[in-house]
Scaffold this active site. Structure first.
Site, PDB file in Angstrom:
ATOM      1  N   PHE A 135       0.838  -1.217   0.000  1.00 52.28           N
ATOM      2  CA  PHE A 135       0.000   0.000   0.000  1.00 52.28           C
ATOM      3  C   PHE A 135       0.874   1.269   0.000  1.00 52.28           C
ATOM      4  O   PHE A 135       0.864   2.049  -0.957  1.00 52.28           O
ATOM      5  CB  PHE A 135      -0.930  -0.085   1.224  1.00 52.28           C
ATOM      6  CG  PHE A 135      -1.649   1.175   1.603  1.00 52.28           C
ATOM      7  CD1 PHE A 135      -2.264   1.974   0.651  1.00 52.28           C
ATOM      8  CD2 PHE A 135      -1.729   1.553   2.947  1.00 52.28           C
ATOM      9  CE1 PHE A 135      -2.947   3.132   1.014  1.00 52.28           C
ATOM     10  CE2 PHE A 135      -2.405   2.710   3.329  1.00 52.28           C
ATOM     11  CZ  PHE A 135      -3.009   3.500   2.365  1.00 52.28           C
ATOM     12  N   SER A 155       6.969  -4.714   5.497  1.00 51.59           N
ATOM     13  CA  SER A 155       6.480  -5.358   6.726  1.00 51.59           C
ATOM     14  C   SER A 155       4.987  -5.624   6.593  1.00 51.59           C
ATOM     15  O   SER A 155       4.261  -4.794   6.032  1.00 51.59           O
ATOM     16  CB  SER A 155       6.683  -4.461   7.955  1.00 51.59           C
ATOM     17  OG  SER A 155       6.138  -5.100   9.104  1.00 51.59           O
ATOM     18  N   LYS A 190      11.142 -10.825  11.711  1.00 50.78           N
ATOM     19  CA  LYS A 190      12.395 -10.836  10.958  1.00 50.78           C
ATOM     20  C   LYS A 190      12.549  -9.602  10.064  1.00 50.78           C
ATOM     21  O   LYS A 190      13.634  -9.039   9.973  1.00 50.78           O
ATOM     22  CB  LYS A 190      12.481 -12.119  10.117  1.00 50.78           C
ATOM     23  CG  LYS A 190      12.869 -13.331  10.962  1.00 50.78           C
ATOM     24  CD  LYS A 190      12.689 -14.637  10.229  1.00 50.78           C
ATOM     25  CE  LYS A 190      13.781 -14.870   9.216  1.00 50.78           C
ATOM     26  NZ  LYS A 190      13.672 -16.202   8.589  1.00 50.78           N
ATOM     27  N   GLY A 223      23.025  -1.833   7.041  1.00 51.14           N
ATOM     28  CA  GLY A 223      24.358  -2.204   6.537  1.00 51.14           C
ATOM     29  C   GLY A 223      24.556  -1.742   5.103  1.00 51.14           C
ATOM     30  O   GLY A 223      25.620  -1.231   4.746  1.00 51.14           O
ATOM     31  N   TYR A 276       4.873  -7.376  16.131  1.00 50.76           N
ATOM     32  CA  TYR A 276       5.012  -6.171  15.303  1.00 50.76           C
ATOM     33  C   TYR A 276       5.618  -5.032  16.123  1.00 50.76           C
ATOM     34  O   TYR A 276       6.605  -4.414  15.733  1.00 50.76           O
ATOM     35  CB  TYR A 276       3.636  -5.773  14.785  1.00 50.76           C
ATOM     36  CG  TYR A 276       3.604  -4.595  13.837  1.00 50.76           C
ATOM     37  CD1 TYR A 276       4.212  -4.652  12.583  1.00 50.76           C
ATOM     38  CD2 TYR A 276       2.924  -3.423  14.183  1.00 50.76           C
ATOM     39  CE1 TYR A 276       4.150  -3.579  11.705  1.00 50.76           C
ATOM     40  CE2 TYR A 276       2.848  -2.351  13.304  1.00 50.76           C
ATOM     41  CZ  TYR A 276       3.459  -2.431  12.061  1.00 50.76           C
ATOM     42  OH  TYR A 276       3.384  -1.362  11.190  1.00 50.76           O
ATOM     43  N   LYS A 316       9.346  -3.313  15.614  1.00 53.32           N
ATOM     44  CA  LYS A 316       9.486  -1.894  15.263  1.00 53.32           C
ATOM     45  C   LYS A 316      10.277  -1.135  16.336  1.00 53.32           C
ATOM     46  O   LYS A 316      11.013  -0.198  16.023  1.00 53.32           O
ATOM     47  CB  LYS A 316       8.105  -1.267  15.053  1.00 53.32           C
ATOM     48  CG  LYS A 316       7.363  -1.808  13.829  1.00 53.32           C
ATOM     49  CD  LYS A 316       8.058  -1.413  12.530  1.00 53.32           C
ATOM     50  CE  LYS A 316       7.235  -1.771  11.306  1.00 53.32           C
ATOM     51  NZ  LYS A 316       7.917  -1.409  10.043  1.00 53.32           N
TER      52      LYS A 316
END
Ligand code: UDP
Length: 328
Positions: free
Chosen positions: A12, A76, A92, A103, A146, A150
Site C-alpha cells: 500500500f 512489513s 524478521k 548495513g 510487530y 518496530k
C-alpha cells in the site's frame, strides 16, 4: 539522477512512494517478497526505464549494484491480522531486514528512512502521543511481534546513526488509508467498506468507544518526502490528529456507502489500544507539514477505489478463521 531503494514496493504505502519518487525524477529500485504486497499496485511502473523491481525477502542479505542515494524501508506486514498470521516473518523483516538495510546504507553512504509505527506506543497512557512518550507495550501479547520488531528497528537505526554515523530517519506512522489497501487485510476501513459492498453487517469490535485517527495516504507520503529531505534523526510522528471512535467511524461508512446493514458488536481483540491520536507538533515545526485531506474527501476517494475492484476480490477470503485467530 538520484537512486532510491524502496522495500515493500508492491504494498500500500510502498507503491505510493514509488509513484511519488518517480514523479520527483528519481531512479527507483523496488523490492518486495510479495507476501502481503501485490504487483498490481506497481504494474503501471514496469514500462518505465527509471523503475526496476526485484522480488526479494529483505530479511536475507540485500545486494544492490551501483550507487544508491536513499533507502526507504517499508517492507512489513502492517495489519494486526497479517502479523498474527505470519508472526516470525514480521519479527524478521523489522529486525534482520532493518539490520541488512542499515548495513547497505552504511556501505553505500546512503540516507535511510525506516517506517516505524504508532504501535511503538502500545495501548498508550499519554494522550495524544508525543514522540518522547516511551509507550505501553505487551511484548508477549499478539501485537508484540510487530510492536517489538518496530521498537528494535528504532533502536538499531539510532545505533547505526550514533556509532556508524549513518544518515538515518525514523517516521512513526499512524493509521493511514487510501486506494491500494488490501480489501481483505482485516483493518477496520477495508473491513467496513468490504462488508458494506457485500451487504453484510459492519463488525465493530468491543463497544466501539476505542479511538483511532485516520490519515489519507497522500498526506502521509508528503510527510515522508519532507522528513527524508530534512536532516532530523529522531522519531517523528506523521498522522492526522482528527480522532474518532470506531463506533462513529462505522456510522460514517454506513452513510457514505448507503448500505442498509447495521452495526453488530464482536469481542475486542486482546491488547487492542483504547485510544490513539498523534501529537504532530514536531512535524509541523520541523517539516512545516500537516494533513490537508479531510476524512470525508479521503473516504470518498477510497470508497470509489474499492468499488472499482473486480467482484471476485470482494469475496476472496484471506483469513478463514478470522475471529478465533485474532483473539488468540
Ligand atoms: N476493528 C473493528 N472491526 C473490524 C476491524 C477492526 O471494530 O472489522 C477495530 C479494531 O478492534 C481496532 C480498530 O478498529 O480497535 C482499528 O483496527 P485496525 O485493525 O484497522 O488497526 P489498529 O489501529 O488496531 O492497528
Amino acid at each position: 539522477m538520484k537512486t532510491i531503494l524502496i522495500t515493500g514496493a508492491a504494498g500500500f504505502l510502498g507503491s505510493h512512494l514509488c509513484d511519488r519518487f518517480i514523479r520527483e525524477g528519481f531512479r527507483v529500485i523496488g523490492m518486495d517478497n510479495l507476501i502481503t504486497g501485490d504487483l498490481k499496485n506497481i504494474e503501471h511502473l514496469f514500462q518505465l526505464p527509471e523503475f526496476e523491481f526485484y522480488r526479494h525477502d529483505v530479511s536475507k542479505f540485500v545486494h544492490v549494484t551501483g550507487k544508491l542515494d536513499y533507502i526507504l524501508h517499508f517492507a512489513s506486514p502492517a495489519s494486526p491480522i497479517d502479523y498474527l498470521k505470519i508472526p516470525i516473518q514480521t519479527l524478521k523483516v523489522g529486525s534482520l531486514g532493518t539490520h541488512n538495510l542499515l548495513g547497505l546504507a552504511r556501505s553505500k553512504g546512503a540516507t535511510i528512512l525506516v517506517a516505524s509505527t504508532s504501535e511503538v506506543y502500545g495501548d498508550p497512557t499519554v494522550h495524544p502521543q508525543t514522540e518522547d512518550y516511551w509507550g505501553n507495550v505487551n511484548p508477549v501479547g499478539p501485537r508484540g511481534v510487530y510492536d517489538e520488531a518496530k521498537r528494535f528497528q528504532e533502536a538499531m537505526t539510532m545505533a547505526y546513526h550514533t556509532y556508524h554515523g549513518v544518515d538515518t530517519r525514523i517516521i512513526r506512522i499512524f493509521n493511514t488509508y487510501g486506494p491500494r489497501m488490501r480489501l481483505n487485510d482485516g483493518r477496520v476501513l477495508p473491513a467496513f467498506i468490504g462488508q458494506a459492498l457485500r451487504g453484510e453487517d459492519l463488525t465493530v469490535f468491543g463497544d466501539g468507544h476505542q479511538t483511532r485517527s485516520f490519515c489519507y495516504v497522500d498526506d502521509l507520503i508528503e510527510g515522508i518526502y519532507r522528513l527524508l529531505l530534512s536532516n532530523y534523526h529522531r522519531p517523528v510522528n506523521i498522522g492526522n490528529p482528527d480522532e474518532i471512535t470506531i463506533g462513529e467511524f462505522a456510522e460514517e461508512i454506513i452513510k457514505l456507502t448507503g448500505t442498509e446493514q447495521k452495526v453488530v458488536y464482536k469481542p475486542l481483540p486482546k491488547d487492542d489500544p483504547m485510544q490513539r491520536q498523534p501529537d504532530i507538533t514536531k512535524a509541523r515545526e520541523l517539516l512545516d507539514w500537516e494533513p490537508k485531506v479531510n476524512r470525508a474527501d479521503g473516504l470518498k476517494i477510497t470508497y470509489d477505489y474499492f468499488r472499482s475492484l473486480p467482484q471476485e476480490q470482494l469475496y476472496k477470503k484471506e483469513h478463514k478463521n478470522f475471529e478465533e485467530f485474532i483473539r488468540k
